[in-house]
Design an enzyme around this catalytic site. Sequence first.
Site, mmCIF file in Angstrom:
data_model
loop_
_atom_site.group_PDB
_atom_site.id
_atom_site.type_symbol
_atom_site.label_atom_id
_atom_site.label_comp_id
_atom_site.label_asym_id
_atom_site.label_seq_id
_atom_site.Cartn_x
_atom_site.Cartn_y
_atom_site.Cartn_z
ATOM 1 C CG PHE B 158 34.999 53.671 35.866
ATOM 2 C CD1 PHE B 158 33.673 53.270 35.884
ATOM 3 C CD2 PHE B 158 35.961 52.707 35.585
ATOM 4 C CE1 PHE B 158 33.319 51.948 35.637
ATOM 5 C CE2 PHE B 158 35.617 51.390 35.338
ATOM 6 C CZ PHE B 158 34.295 51.015 35.364
ATOM 7 N NE ARG B 186 35.222 54.510 31.899
ATOM 8 C CZ ARG B 186 35.356 53.181 32.000
ATOM 9 N NH1 ARG B 186 36.548 52.634 32.090
ATOM 10 N NH2 ARG B 186 34.292 52.415 32.016
ATOM 11 C CB CYS B 291 38.108 45.612 43.066
ATOM 12 S SG CYS B 291 38.078 46.580 44.566
ATOM 13 C CD GLU B 396 38.639 43.128 38.025
ATOM 14 O OE1 GLU B 396 39.643 43.681 37.532
ATOM 15 O OE2 GLU B 396 38.182 43.434 39.136
#
Lengths: 143, 496
Positions: B158, B186, B291, B396
């Site tokens: 997403f 999403r 990320c 994370e």
Amino acid sequence: MQLTTASQIISFAKELEDKAAKLYQELAARYPEAKEVFLSFAKENKKNEIVVQRTYNEVVTDAIETGFSFEGLEADPYMIDVDLAQNVPLSSAIKKAEEIEERIQNFYTTAAEMSKGLLADIPRTFERIAKKRTERKGKLTSL
Amino acid sequence: MAILEEPIKEVMVLKNYVGGEWVQSKGELQDIVNPATARVIAKVPYSTREEVDEAVQAAKQAYPEWARTTPLGRVRHLFRFKELLEDNFEEISRIQTMEHGKTIDESRGETRRGIENVEVATGIPTLMMGYNLEDIASGIDEYLIRQPLGVFSCIAPFNFPFMIPLWFTPYALATGNCMIVKPSSRCPITQARVIELVDEAGFPPGIWNVVHGSGSMISSALMEHPDIEGITFVGSTAVAKEIYRECGQFGKRVIAQGGAKNFMVIMPDADLGNTIPALMTSFYGNTGQRCLSGANAVVVGEEDAFYQQFKEAFVGAASRIKMGYGLDESVQMGPMQSKKAKERVLGYIEKGIKEGAKIILDGRKAKIAGNYPETCFLAATVFEDVTLDMTIAKDEIFGPVGNIMRAKDLDEAIEMIHTSPYGNEASIFTSSGKSAREFQHRVNCGNIGINVGIAAPMAFFPFSGMKDSFFGILHGQGQEAIRFFTESKVVIQRWW
């Protein structure tokens, strides 16, 4: 008004160029003796708008600091008023144009200085346009 | 500040695109909500297993002819597609902001990154070339050719709804394969618009297909499908690991990119004037949902004065971040993508406090520019006194939370990085070439930043990643993607 993001800066720069172009078109219509010069300025303003937008669109990435490169840049000192009173002599119109050019040049120079370390291509383009403004001011003075 | 015009005016009902046709799915429809306004902007179908199979069959049927189309013929479609992306640059960017929440600068940045992959893939007539050697033995020549494999699939996340499918798809197609894209359930609208442009660009039917729906159902249908050659995936480490394992079991190629916990090391000789904006982009850009986001800022040195100076500058800049609707050009940070995502981050903030970290900027007290519901908004948060054993230092978080930590020297900072199971990105901010070189050499992360907070590789470099951040051998983008999407065939020839 504070300008913070690259997107705001680009929109503001385009707005300045657009307003200036309109002013020069108006001046060209009012003062035929300097028509050619004014129209060439208006054309160059339009070109600057495209160049500024293109530079941004071609270099913008998520890895550069578009959201955080211009913190604290106040727009107010660079706002321009292009309204021209009726029947002003050419010399007054030129003086107004010179003031406007000064403001636009200062905007590009300041914005370039602030973002030099982070955005690279955008400040380089701004510096180039600011430099050209010096030539333009010279041409205005010589009219 | 005025809001840019929204390109989505009424609720869209998305369709699959299979075999060059728009197909209404029989699956249930789910709402897609603009996270800034909390308004429903689209409905996405949850396609059935049969519909996935229909897409695979369409791609399989289209494959032989596409594979025999000349590389130049294939990239001409990509050139047209690239021009259409440029023509619709602004609309595509605004759609991303509407469905994801990111700022317009961030969306445009994502659009540019995606287009760059199309541009690189247009170089396929050169990039796909093999190599040869005359006279490997007297009168015998040997050469290598690269050939496509068949049908691939891309399962997209997403957080970059436009760019990530383009890390893979242009290379797959340019090398002669067919693709089935499964957009994030999403954020599916951007890909729906992209596929309209694919249609307009005139790709042959079945080459590029889109099937919307649930990640888990579609992923398993694709992985188990005998006619799928390989899968590309970007998402959480847990799912990436699972996909890697299953692809191995079913004998498929795989690129599976997982999560991250990225360390930003600030040396005492760092230029703070430039470092702080870079860190703001890293920690709070995309509202921390990427990320490559910075997560742990490690300030090096035992001198308190530098630590205090850094902390004040970092917290000061974070506290000034203007949060609001991303279509307001003055906004620096948008909302979280969903209410659920925000709640997850709130849970981490509470855990951080409970485990003894000191909250020095509390994003839960959010100030929103403009009249928008608080539903998904969460402002920048900063913790200090964070230790490596704390959950917030290890997990994370995927939100706008930054931890400030300390290390006595570069060695200790590198040791801290290596305690993490992840290896996606690490950055160093320094004026010392020696420190930077040491860092680059020793740190076990796939993407290294030197005075760069988001070390996002350009399209002509692989998007690297190590340890629990990546499962596979070849990465997405550039030459590695071309290797991934082709088989190397070696020919040895002799003529009498």
